[in-house]
Design a protein around this motif. Structure first.
Motif, PDB file in Angstrom:
ATOM      1  N   VAL A 115      32.637  13.878  42.668  1.00  0.00           N
ATOM      2  CA  VAL A 115      33.073  13.070  43.812  1.00  0.00           C
ATOM      3  C   VAL A 115      31.848  12.685  44.636  1.00  0.00           C
ATOM      4  N   ARG A 116      30.976  13.664  44.798  1.00  0.00           N
ATOM      5  CA  ARG A 116      29.736  13.421  45.566  1.00  0.00           C
ATOM      6  C   ARG A 116      28.913  12.307  44.886  1.00  0.00           C
ATOM      7  N   ALA A 117      28.760  12.439  43.544  1.00  0.00           N
ATOM      8  CA  ALA A 117      27.930  11.458  42.828  1.00  0.00           C
ATOM      9  C   ALA A 117      28.536  10.055  42.926  1.00  0.00           C
ATOM     10  N   ILE A 118      29.857   9.957  42.854  1.00  0.00           N
ATOM     11  CA  ILE A 118      30.506   8.631  42.974  1.00  0.00           C
ATOM     12  C   ILE A 118      30.199   8.050  44.356  1.00  0.00           C
ATOM     13  N   SER A 119      30.273   8.894  45.366  1.00  0.00           N
ATOM     14  CA  SER A 119      30.059   8.394  46.735  1.00  0.00           C
ATOM     15  C   SER A 119      28.626   7.917  46.937  1.00  0.00           C
ATOM     16  N   GLU A 120      27.693   8.424  46.100  1.00  0.00           N
ATOM     17  CA  GLU A 120      26.290   8.001  46.235  1.00  0.00           C
ATOM     18  C   GLU A 120      26.005   6.695  45.497  1.00  0.00           C
ATOM     19  N   GLY A 121      26.994   6.190  44.781  1.00  0.00           N
ATOM     20  CA  GLY A 121      26.893   4.850  44.199  1.00  0.00           C
ATOM     21  C   GLY A 121      26.055   4.765  42.938  1.00  0.00           C
ATOM     22  N   ASP A 122      25.761   5.923  42.324  1.00  0.00           N
ATOM     23  CA  ASP A 122      24.859   5.893  41.168  1.00  0.00           C
ATOM     24  C   ASP A 122      25.561   6.041  39.826  1.00  0.00           C
ATOM     25  N   VAL A 123      26.802   6.497  39.830  1.00  0.00           N
ATOM     26  CA  VAL A 123      27.463   6.713  38.530  1.00  0.00           C
ATOM     27  C   VAL A 123      28.596   5.711  38.362  1.00  0.00           C
ATOM     28  N   TRP A 124      28.775   5.298  37.132  1.00  0.00           N
ATOM     29  CA  TRP A 124      29.780   4.297  36.798  1.00  0.00           C
ATOM     30  C   TRP A 124      30.802   4.943  35.868  1.00  0.00           C
ATOM     31  N   TRP A 125      32.080   4.714  36.134  1.00  0.00           N
ATOM     32  CA  TRP A 125      33.148   5.329  35.317  1.00  0.00           C
ATOM     33  C   TRP A 125      33.951   4.254  34.588  1.00  0.00           C
ATOM     34  N   CYS A 126      34.477   4.625  33.418  1.00  0.00           N
ATOM     35  CA  CYS A 126      35.469   3.778  32.753  1.00  0.00           C
ATOM     36  C   CYS A 126      36.750   4.590  32.573  1.00  0.00           C
ATOM     37  N   THR A 127      37.824   3.890  32.245  1.00  0.00           N
ATOM     38  CA  THR A 127      39.154   4.501  32.180  1.00  0.00           C
ATOM     39  C   THR A 127      39.677   4.433  30.753  1.00  0.00           C
ATOM     40  N   LEU A 128      39.912   5.593  30.156  1.00  0.00           N
ATOM     41  CA  LEU A 128      40.249   5.679  28.733  1.00  0.00           C
ATOM     42  C   LEU A 128      41.694   6.123  28.574  1.00  0.00           C
ATOM     43  N   TYR A 129      42.634   5.187  28.744  1.00  0.00           N
ATOM     44  CA  TYR A 129      44.056   5.478  28.561  1.00  0.00           C
ATOM     45  C   TYR A 129      44.574   4.797  27.278  1.00  0.00           C
ATOM     46  N   SER A 130      44.498   3.443  27.237  1.00  0.00           N
ATOM     47  CA  SER A 130      45.189   2.671  26.193  1.00  0.00           C
ATOM     48  C   SER A 130      44.638   2.957  24.800  1.00  0.00           C
ATOM     49  N   GLU A 131      45.550   2.874  23.827  1.00  0.00           N
ATOM     50  CA  GLU A 131      45.176   3.038  22.416  1.00  0.00           C
ATOM     51  C   GLU A 131      45.821   1.908  21.624  1.00  0.00           C
ATOM     52  N   PRO A 132      45.383   1.697  20.369  1.00  0.00           N
ATOM     53  CA  PRO A 132      45.993   0.605  19.589  1.00  0.00           C
ATOM     54  C   PRO A 132      47.524   0.747  19.503  1.00  0.00           C
ATOM     55  N   GLY A 133      48.046   1.968  19.474  1.00  0.00           N
ATOM     56  CA  GLY A 133      49.497   2.138  19.365  1.00  0.00           C
ATOM     57  C   GLY A 133      50.131   2.636  20.655  1.00  0.00           C
ATOM     58  N   ALA A 134      49.390   2.596  21.766  1.00  0.00           N
ATOM     59  CA  ALA A 134      49.931   3.129  23.017  1.00  0.00           C
ATOM     60  C   ALA A 134      49.379   2.338  24.193  1.00  0.00           C
ATOM     61  N   GLY A 135      50.155   1.322  24.631  1.00  0.00           N
ATOM     62  CA  GLY A 135      49.765   0.534  25.804  1.00  0.00           C
ATOM     63  C   GLY A 135      50.831   0.729  26.865  1.00  0.00           C
ATOM     64  N   SER A 136      51.887  -0.088  26.775  1.00  0.00           N
ATOM     65  CA  SER A 136      53.000   0.109  27.713  1.00  0.00           C
ATOM     66  C   SER A 136      53.612   1.493  27.527  1.00  0.00           C
ATOM     67  N   ASP A 137      53.762   1.891  26.283  1.00  0.00           N
ATOM     68  CA  ASP A 137      54.286   3.231  25.998  1.00  0.00           C
ATOM     69  C   ASP A 137      53.102   4.197  25.930  1.00  0.00           C
ATOM     70  N   LEU A 138      52.473   4.389  27.085  1.00  0.00           N
ATOM     71  CA  LEU A 138      51.212   5.124  27.146  1.00  0.00           C
ATOM     72  C   LEU A 138      51.363   6.571  26.683  1.00  0.00           C
ATOM     73  N   ALA A 139      52.533   7.133  26.919  1.00  0.00           N
ATOM     74  CA  ALA A 139      52.723   8.549  26.559  1.00  0.00           C
ATOM     75  C   ALA A 139      52.723   8.753  25.049  1.00  0.00           C
ATOM     76  N   ALA A 140      52.718   7.660  24.283  1.00  0.00           N
ATOM     77  CA  ALA A 140      52.667   7.793  22.811  1.00  0.00           C
ATOM     78  C   ALA A 140      51.228   7.996  22.324  1.00  0.00           C
TER      79      ALA A 140
END
Ligand code: FAD
Length: 394
Positions: free
Chosen positions: A119-144
């Motif tokens: 949290v500290r590192a994010i607040s310092e503006g130096d680290v970049w994050w990506c979000t890894l949820y969707s898969e080829p067989g799981a978009g709207s039905d993310l729980a799959a």
């Protein structure tokens, strides 16, 4: 409730505008900001420099607690900051996932050690994050989702594939959802992890979108080891942590503030180009409709801030805001194309013929994805129906 700025908030708004004036070229917003959604190589350098300047004043994450790099500022101050940044097309608006939802989710579910480090590192503006949820067989039905994380000594070993991962090619860390219990009901066997994107076994491959831009990617995990200390919140309860992070992602004033700027630009354009109104007499009414819709959306965002001020995490309200904002973004771009006629489709900034620096043609194509990213309109309507209106599941 009176949503107008009080004296303190009005002064704060002026301070932000002064900061933007000091740190960005005078014609930055009228040129269109970074024009490529913030993911180009040039844009990412500008973005990082600007975000660091914000971080130096603890403005990047101003509503976070002081011990984690914030100012403990009010939600209203944060809203005004986001509103002004979006209106002035400041670099990084809408692309810093660490600030927008990873940090807020870590503040709720992370351990003290995770907060101190990440949290500290994010607040310092130096680290970049990506979000890894969707898969080829799981978009709207993310729980799959099928990406597996299997316990092995002090580590988890991750195998699988994610897709549509925005900014993965520029990210230091990944916010990953993976299946830890394949035998549990599908919503109950998912866990959230933080993954160093430089870990051996992580491969990022570009996907080029239909506007010819590289914003998202495929990400492959092959025997990627992450320490158990990377688990966020409770093992197998990741679905619920992810749902809250998605509510953070879906709410906000950004799309409405960006929309307000564009509608104002269209109005200015029609004033200096009367032939637009002659070509399309209904344009004046279309622009008035868009302006009213922007005001409605802005008040949806204010409502969510009001809930936050009262300690309530917005839920179906975020879906209302996301649905309205993303569909409005498409209507605004369609109004722009109607205003410009065939010239609106021109996107080459340098050939001298593209009005408004080709933003309308590009924006029209880019806006198509707004009703897909972060959950489609159909999924938002489902959430509003069940969580908001209490209707039974179909
Ligand atoms: C620009 C962009 C950026 C993105 N960035 C990221 C990112 O950073 N990280 C990430 O993890 N993902 C990201 N995504 C992926 C995004 O979350 C998914 O594309 C989205 O959730 C839809 O999933 P899908 O593409 O698999 O479509 P599908 O789920 O296959 O949906 C296809 C169609 O069926 C409809 N549909 C599906 N289920 C239902 C239902 N139950 N009821 C009614 N209609 C239904 C959908 O609404 C849609 O119209 C991004 C997508 C875009 C476009």
């Amino acid at each position: 409730m009176d949503f107008r700025d009080n004296t303190v908030l009005a002064e704060f708004r002026t301070e932000i505008r002064d900061f933007i004036g000091e740190h960005l070229p005078a014609d930055w917003a009228t040129r269109g900001g970074d024009d490529d959604g913030g993911y180009g190589a040039r844009a990412i350098d500008q973005t990082r420099a600007f975000q660091r300047a914000l971080a130096d004043r603890q403005w990047l994450t101003m509503a976070w607690p002081v011990e984690y790099g914030g100012l403990g500022a009010s939600h209203w101050q944060q809203l005004i900051m986001n509103e002004e940044m979006a209106y002035h097309r400041a670099p990084g608006v809408g692309s810093n996932m660490g600030v927008m939802w990873v940090g807020p989710a870590l503040l709720l579910y992370g351990s003290d050690a995770q907060k101190a480090q990440h949290v500290r590192a994010i607040s310092e503006g130096d680290v970049w994050w990506c979000t890894l949820y969707s898969e080829p067989g799981a978009g709207s039905d993310l729980a799959a989702m099928q990406t597996r994380a299997v316990e092995d000594g002090d580590d988890y070993v991750i195998n699988g594939q994610k897709i549509w991962t925005s900014g993965a090619h520029q990210s230091d860390w990944g916010w990953l959802a993976a299946r830890t219990d394949p035998d549990a009901p599908k919503h109950k066997g998912i866990t959230m992890f933080m993954v160093d994107m430089q870990s051996p076994g992580v491969t990022v491959r570009p996907l080029v979108n239909m506007a010819d831009g590289h914003s998202f990617n495929e990400v492959f995990f092959e025997d990627v080891r992450v320490p158990k200390s990377s688990v966020v919140g409770e093992v197998n309860r990741g679905w619920y942590h992810m749902a809250v992070a998605l509510d953070f992602e879906r709410s906000g004033i950004r799309s409405f503030s960006v929309g307000r700027r564009i509608v104002e630009e269209y109005a200015d354009y029609t004033r200096s180009h009367p032939e637009t109104g002659e070509r399309r007499p209904s344009l004046r009414y279309d622009l008035a409709d868009r302006a009213v819709e922007v005001a409605v959306g802005t008040h949806l965002a204010y409502r969510i801030t009001d809930l936050q001020t009262r300690g309530i995490v917005a839920n179906y309200e975020s879906s209302v805001s996301k649905l309205f904002g993303s569909e409005l973004a498409q209507r605004i771009q369609a109004t722009g194309l109607a205003m410009l006629g065939p010239f609106g489709a021109l996107t080459d900034v340098d050939d001298g013929w593209a009005p408004l620096r080709g933003r309308v043609g590009r924006g029209y194509v880019q806006a198509v994805s707004s009703t897909i990213a972060a959950g489609t309109s159909e999924i938002q309507r489902g959430i509003i129906a069940t969580r908001g209106l209490g209707l039974p599941r179909g």
